[in-house]
Design a protein around this motif. Sequence first.
Motif, mmCIF file in Angstrom:
data_model
loop_
_atom_site.group_PDB
_atom_site.id
_atom_site.type_symbol
_atom_site.label_atom_id
_atom_site.label_comp_id
_atom_site.label_asym_id
_atom_site.label_seq_id
_atom_site.Cartn_x
_atom_site.Cartn_y
_atom_site.Cartn_z
ATOM 1 N N TYR A 90 0.846 -1.188 0.000
ATOM 2 C CA TYR A 90 0.000 0.000 0.000
ATOM 3 C C TYR A 90 0.885 1.242 0.000
ATOM 4 O O TYR A 90 1.798 1.366 0.825
ATOM 5 N N PHE A 91 0.549 2.167 -0.909
ATOM 6 C CA PHE A 91 1.297 3.409 -1.057
ATOM 7 C C PHE A 91 0.377 4.606 -0.868
ATOM 8 O O PHE A 91 -0.766 4.588 -1.342
ATOM 9 N N CYS A 92 0.887 5.650 -0.240
ATOM 10 C CA CYS A 92 0.170 6.913 -0.285
ATOM 11 C C CYS A 92 0.810 7.779 -1.365
ATOM 12 O O CYS A 92 2.009 7.660 -1.644
ATOM 13 N N ALA A 93 0.003 8.619 -1.977
ATOM 14 C CA ALA A 93 0.465 9.434 -3.091
ATOM 15 C C ALA A 93 -0.098 10.840 -2.973
ATOM 16 O O ALA A 93 -1.247 11.028 -2.560
ATOM 17 N N LYS A 94 0.701 11.787 -3.379
ATOM 18 C CA LYS A 94 0.282 13.194 -3.413
ATOM 19 C C LYS A 94 -0.585 13.412 -4.627
ATOM 20 O O LYS A 94 -0.243 13.013 -5.737
ATOM 21 N N GLY A 95 -1.732 14.031 -4.382
ATOM 22 C CA GLY A 95 -2.646 14.307 -5.473
ATOM 23 C C GLY A 95 -3.849 13.391 -5.451
ATOM 24 O O GLY A 95 -3.976 12.491 -4.618
ATOM 25 N N GLY A 96 -4.732 13.639 -6.407
ATOM 26 C CA GLY A 96 -5.942 12.839 -6.502
ATOM 27 C C GLY A 96 -5.779 11.647 -7.432
ATOM 28 O O GLY A 96 -4.678 11.316 -7.877
ATOM 29 N N ARG A 97 -6.916 11.024 -7.729
ATOM 30 C CA ARG A 97 -6.892 9.845 -8.592
ATOM 31 C C ARG A 97 -6.430 10.232 -9.984
ATOM 32 O O ARG A 97 -6.929 11.188 -10.577
ATOM 33 N N THR A 98 -5.476 9.462 -10.512
ATOM 34 C CA THR A 98 -4.948 9.739 -11.830
ATOM 35 C C THR A 98 -4.392 8.439 -12.398
ATOM 36 O O THR A 98 -4.605 7.365 -11.822
ATOM 37 N N ASN A 99 -3.702 8.518 -13.528
ATOM 38 C CA ASN A 99 -3.150 7.306 -14.139
ATOM 39 C C ASN A 99 -1.778 6.948 -13.587
ATOM 40 O O ASN A 99 -1.369 5.790 -13.662
ATOM 41 N N GLU A 100 -1.069 7.932 -13.102
ATOM 42 C CA GLU A 100 0.273 7.699 -12.575
ATOM 43 C C GLU A 100 0.421 8.400 -11.240
ATOM 44 O O GLU A 100 -0.242 9.409 -10.984
ATOM 45 N N TYR A 101 1.309 7.887 -10.424
ATOM 46 C CA TYR A 101 1.523 8.435 -9.084
ATOM 47 C C TYR A 101 3.021 8.596 -8.844
ATOM 48 O O TYR A 101 3.626 7.831 -8.092
ATOM 49 N N PRO A 102 3.629 9.604 -9.483
ATOM 50 C CA PRO A 102 5.079 9.759 -9.342
ATOM 51 C C PRO A 102 5.527 10.161 -7.941
ATOM 52 O O PRO A 102 6.637 9.817 -7.521
ATOM 53 N N ASP A 103 4.670 10.879 -7.235
ATOM 54 C CA ASP A 103 4.996 11.289 -5.864
ATOM 55 C C ASP A 103 4.297 10.349 -4.905
ATOM 56 O O ASP A 103 3.170 10.603 -4.449
ATOM 57 N N ARG A 104 4.953 9.244 -4.608
ATOM 58 C CA ARG A 104 4.407 8.301 -3.657
ATOM 59 C C ARG A 104 5.526 7.768 -2.770
ATOM 60 O O ARG A 104 6.700 7.902 -3.102
ATOM 61 N N GLY A 105 5.156 7.171 -1.649
ATOM 62 C CA GLY A 105 6.138 6.677 -0.712
ATOM 63 C C GLY A 105 6.680 5.313 -1.099
ATOM 64 O O GLY A 105 6.444 4.824 -2.206
ATOM 65 N N GLN A 106 7.400 4.712 -0.170
ATOM 66 C CA GLN A 106 8.005 3.408 -0.401
ATOM 67 C C GLN A 106 7.034 2.260 -0.147
ATOM 68 O O GLN A 106 7.291 1.128 -0.552
#
Length: 118
Positions: A94-110
Amino acid sequence: EVQLVESGGGLVRPGGSLRLSCAASGFTFSIWSMTWVRQAPGKGLEWVASIWRGGDNPAYADSVKGRFVISRDDNKNTLYLQLNSLKTEDTAMYFCAKGGRTNEYPDRGQGTQVTVSS
């Protein structure tokens, strides 16, 4: 620099619960939507839930609706995901990501591993 650090994962039996946390830094957390995504072994990223600034109108994938609850504490710059009634198919990183729902999540944790098994 955006930093997202997830915690709270573990091994749990079917029907059990976990609470995931995501500590955010390096950006103004309170003005951003935030998202949880997950990745099961051998599969791509799957959107799980998103929450908007202010915590209004959280959105959930059908597969977790009614079982998972996303929340945020802007005073602590922390995002949460309460996982209830866990199923074996919830096993994933499970990852948290900056931003809303999208196709890619470049800013996410480990990520933090959740394993549901009897």
